[in-house]
Design a protein around this motif. Structure first.
Motif, mmCIF file in Angstrom:
data_model
loop_
_atom_site.group_PDB
_atom_site.id
_atom_site.type_symbol
_atom_site.label_atom_id
_atom_site.label_comp_id
_atom_site.label_asym_id
_atom_site.label_seq_id
_atom_site.Cartn_x
_atom_site.Cartn_y
_atom_site.Cartn_z
ATOM 1 N N GLY A 21 41.867 37.216 30.888
ATOM 2 C CA GLY A 21 40.792 38.055 31.401
ATOM 3 C C GLY A 21 40.066 38.833 30.331
ATOM 4 O O GLY A 21 40.311 38.696 29.138
ATOM 5 N N GLN A 22 39.162 39.669 30.784
ATOM 6 C CA GLN A 22 38.334 40.486 29.896
ATOM 7 C C GLN A 22 39.193 41.525 29.173
ATOM 8 O O GLN A 22 40.055 42.160 29.773
ATOM 9 C CB GLN A 22 37.246 41.182 30.703
ATOM 10 N N ALA A 23 38.955 41.687 27.886
ATOM 11 C CA ALA A 23 39.689 42.687 27.093
ATOM 12 C C ALA A 23 39.033 44.057 27.222
ATOM 13 O O ALA A 23 37.878 44.173 27.622
ATOM 14 C CB ALA A 23 39.724 42.258 25.629
ATOM 15 N N HIS A 24 39.780 45.067 26.877
ATOM 16 C CA HIS A 24 39.303 46.448 26.803
ATOM 17 C C HIS A 24 38.868 47.008 28.163
ATOM 18 O O HIS A 24 37.926 47.784 28.244
ATOM 19 C CB HIS A 24 38.174 46.593 25.779
ATOM 20 N N VAL A 25 39.564 46.615 29.225
ATOM 21 C CA VAL A 25 39.306 47.166 30.556
ATOM 22 C C VAL A 25 40.375 48.220 30.818
ATOM 23 O O VAL A 25 41.557 47.915 30.878
ATOM 24 C CB VAL A 25 39.354 46.063 31.646
ATOM 25 N N SER A 26 39.977 49.459 30.935
ATOM 26 C CA SER A 26 40.915 50.568 31.117
ATOM 27 C C SER A 26 41.335 50.689 32.575
ATOM 28 O O SER A 26 40.508 50.587 33.486
ATOM 29 C CB SER A 26 40.282 51.884 30.671
ATOM 30 N N TYR A 27 42.635 50.905 32.783
ATOM 31 C CA TYR A 27 43.167 51.146 34.119
ATOM 32 C C TYR A 27 42.639 52.491 34.614
ATOM 33 O O TYR A 27 42.546 53.443 33.837
ATOM 34 C CB TYR A 27 44.698 51.167 34.041
ATOM 35 N N PRO A 28 42.293 52.601 35.898
ATOM 36 C CA PRO A 28 41.773 53.876 36.407
ATOM 37 C C PRO A 28 42.795 55.000 36.218
ATOM 38 O O PRO A 28 43.983 54.806 36.451
ATOM 39 C CB PRO A 28 41.549 53.610 37.899
ATOM 40 N N PRO A 29 42.346 56.188 35.797
ATOM 41 C CA PRO A 29 43.280 57.295 35.567
ATOM 42 C C PRO A 29 44.014 57.738 36.831
ATOM 43 O O PRO A 29 45.164 58.140 36.767
ATOM 44 C CB PRO A 29 42.407 58.418 35.021
ATOM 45 N N ASP A 30 43.351 57.672 37.981
ATOM 46 C CA ASP A 30 43.977 58.052 39.248
ATOM 47 C C ASP A 30 43.668 56.972 40.286
ATOM 48 O O ASP A 30 42.784 57.139 41.134
ATOM 49 C CB ASP A 30 43.455 59.423 39.706
ATOM 50 N N PRO A 31 44.396 55.844 40.256
ATOM 51 C CA PRO A 31 44.061 54.721 41.137
ATOM 52 C C PRO A 31 44.161 55.046 42.627
ATOM 53 O O PRO A 31 43.449 54.472 43.434
ATOM 54 C CB PRO A 31 45.052 53.634 40.745
ATOM 55 N N GLN A 32 45.009 55.988 42.990
ATOM 56 C CA GLN A 32 45.154 56.327 44.409
ATOM 57 C C GLN A 32 43.946 57.079 44.948
ATOM 58 O O GLN A 32 43.756 57.174 46.159
ATOM 59 C CB GLN A 32 46.435 57.113 44.619
ATOM 60 N N ALA A 33 43.112 57.608 44.064
ATOM 61 C CA ALA A 33 41.906 58.322 44.491
ATOM 62 C C ALA A 33 40.742 57.369 44.743
ATOM 63 O O ALA A 33 39.715 57.786 45.283
ATOM 64 C CB ALA A 33 41.508 59.349 43.437
ATOM 65 N N LEU A 34 40.896 56.095 44.372
ATOM 66 C CA LEU A 34 39.807 55.132 44.556
ATOM 67 C C LEU A 34 39.701 54.689 46.006
ATOM 68 O O LEU A 34 40.715 54.542 46.698
ATOM 69 C CB LEU A 34 40.041 53.894 43.682
ATOM 70 N N THR A 35 38.490 54.446 46.445
ATOM 71 C CA THR A 35 38.281 53.855 47.770
ATOM 72 C C THR A 35 38.625 52.365 47.673
ATOM 73 O O THR A 35 38.762 51.811 46.579
ATOM 74 C CB THR A 35 36.818 54.006 48.214
ATOM 75 N N ASP A 36 38.730 51.710 48.800
ATOM 76 C CA ASP A 36 38.997 50.273 48.798
ATOM 77 C C ASP A 36 37.895 49.518 48.061
ATOM 78 O O ASP A 36 38.167 48.578 47.314
ATOM 79 C CB ASP A 36 39.119 49.737 50.224
ATOM 80 N N GLU A 37 36.660 49.943 48.258
ATOM 81 C CA GLU A 37 35.546 49.293 47.586
ATOM 82 C C GLU A 37 35.630 49.486 46.060
ATOM 83 O O GLU A 37 35.429 48.547 45.307
ATOM 84 C CB GLU A 37 34.216 49.832 48.100
ATOM 85 N N GLN A 38 35.940 50.697 45.617
ATOM 86 C CA GLN A 38 36.072 50.956 44.181
ATOM 87 C C GLN A 38 37.239 50.170 43.583
ATOM 88 O O GLN A 38 37.137 49.626 42.483
ATOM 89 C CB GLN A 38 36.272 52.452 43.927
#
Length: 96
Positions: A21-38
């Protein structure tokens, strides 16, 4: 047969490697705060440029280590190979 230059093992046949996959993709800092769409956008949407593109690869049939590479998506030529965590190198013909 294309040769890919593993940073640890040297040049090996492409059959020994797997795209990650694509390199340099940062994991979200707070994944539980994301909506399903995000979350869906983070998981499934990636850049798809024409030209130099940073990617993750693994040497599955060799040292089994992950590394980054800049590959030209038009020609499939590997322009640079570098360890995970290293800075993305400048590559002629692109801003990768």
């Amino acid at each position: 047969m294309q040769l890919i230059d593993c940073p640890w093992c040297g040049p090996r046949e492409e059959l020994e490697f797997h795209y990650g996959g694509q390199a340099h993709v940062s994991y979200p800092p707070d994944p539980q705060a994301l909506t399903d769409e995000q979350w869906g956008h983070f998981v499934f949407f990636r850049d798809n440029p024409k030209g130099p593109f940073p990617e993750r690869w693994v040497h599955g049939a060799g040292c089994r280590r992950w590394f980054n590479a800049v590959r030209d998506t038009r020609t499939h030529e590997f322009l640079a190979v570098y360890p995970i965590g290293a800075a993305r190198p400048g590559v002629p013909g692109g801003d990768a």
